[in-house]
Design an enzyme around this catalytic site. Structure first.
Site, PDB file in Angstrom:
ATOM      1  N   CYS A  80      77.963 -26.227  45.065  1.00 34.98           N
ATOM      2  CA  CYS A  80      77.196 -25.576  44.068  1.00 34.98           C
ATOM      3  C   CYS A  80      75.718 -25.751  43.904  1.00 34.98           C
ATOM      4  O   CYS A  80      74.788 -25.293  43.191  1.00 34.98           O
ATOM      5  CB  CYS A  80      77.673 -25.787  42.518  1.00 34.98           C
ATOM      6  SG  CYS A  80      77.395 -27.550  42.118  1.00 34.98           S
TER       7      CYS A  80
ATOM      8  N   CYS B  17      80.427 -32.245  43.002  1.00 33.73           N
ATOM      9  CA  CYS B  17      80.063 -32.523  41.858  1.00 33.73           C
ATOM     10  C   CYS B  17      81.128 -32.734  40.783  1.00 33.73           C
ATOM     11  O   CYS B  17      82.334 -32.139  40.939  1.00 33.73           O
ATOM     12  CB  CYS B  17      79.125 -31.680  41.154  1.00 33.73           C
ATOM     13  SG  CYS B  17      79.580 -30.424  40.621  1.00 33.73           S
TER      14      CYS B  17
ATOM     15  N   GLU C 207      82.419 -48.627  55.984  1.00 34.47           N
ATOM     16  CA  GLU C 207      83.855 -48.453  55.128  1.00 34.47           C
ATOM     17  C   GLU C 207      84.052 -49.962  54.213  1.00 34.47           C
ATOM     18  O   GLU C 207      85.225 -50.238  54.126  1.00 34.47           O
ATOM     19  CB  GLU C 207      84.959 -48.037  55.966  1.00 34.47           C
ATOM     20  CG  GLU C 207      84.670 -46.926  57.020  1.00 34.47           C
ATOM     21  CD  GLU C 207      84.797 -45.514  56.074  1.00 34.47           C
ATOM     22  OE1 GLU C 207      84.849 -45.775  55.058  1.00 34.47           O
ATOM     23  OE2 GLU C 207      84.491 -44.492  56.624  1.00 34.47           O
TER      24      GLU C 207
END
Length: 199
Positions: A144, A179, A85
């Site tokens: 997707c 995306c 992190e």
């Protein structure tokens, strides 16, 4: 020759798992690993570092006011530093890690996000992009099938959030890797629905 590494990826790309696997690999060879995490990441407790697949380890905590070089000097020698992190570190702390690489010949591997839920750099990530010797993307995919690059913040109904503080800790219930095309399309669809509802 020691290097400063930045290994970044979108949410869900197994960054923490890779950090912990890297730690195991070094330790298996008898090397001493200094595992760090920023204090803002307290999702699993102050010192616990846990991946989504169940790997975990105890890490030393770095607070925004800490000087990492002073922490290192107080602890004594290590063979490698691993930071998870890392985007939550301050730019000054990234510079301190750079100094450990240069002055102590110490490899430093930083794992984290590059950008926030609005696709803006985290300050620590920006400084890493400027200073790292090696920059590697840990890839993950959008629903997707395209490469996910956006850490979309969502509410309880799955609606994409486009306003708020840069730092908001959460897991699968708060973020979805997408995306850029899907992210923009979903925001536009939300805006159309809102406009239709108002009219």
């Amino acid at each position: 020759m020691a290097k400063l590494y930045f290994k970044y990826g979108a949410m869900g790309s197994s960054k923490t798992a890779q950090a912990l696997i890297t730690k195991f690999n070094y330790e298996e060879r008898g090397m001493d690993v200094w595992l760090l995490k920023p204090s803002v990441d307290c999702r699993d407790g102050e010192t616990l570092l846990r991946s989504r697949i169940g790997l975990e380890a105890t890490a030393d905590v770095v607070r925004p006011e800490d000087d990492i070089r002073a922490l290192y000097a107080a602890r004594g020698h290590h063979d490698v530093v691993i930071v998870d992190e890392c985007q939550f570190l301050t730019p000054e702390q990234i510079e301190q890690l750079r100094q450990l690489v240069d002055e102590e010949n110490l490899p430093v591997l930083c794992f984290g996000l590059r950008t926030d839920f609005l696709t803006h750099f985290f300050p620590g990530a920006r400084r890493l992009m400027e200073l790292a010797d090696s920059i590697t993307e840990i890839k993950t995919v959008c629903a997707c099938g395209r490469k996910a690059t956006v850490n979309a913040r969502i509410d309880a109904t799955g609606r994409i959030i486009t306003h708020g503080d840069q730092v908001f800790l959460g897991g699968n219930d708060s973020y979805v890797a997408m995306c850029h095309k899907c992210w923009v399309s979903k925001i536009k669809a939300q805006e159309r629905r809102s406009a239709t509802t108002e009219n």
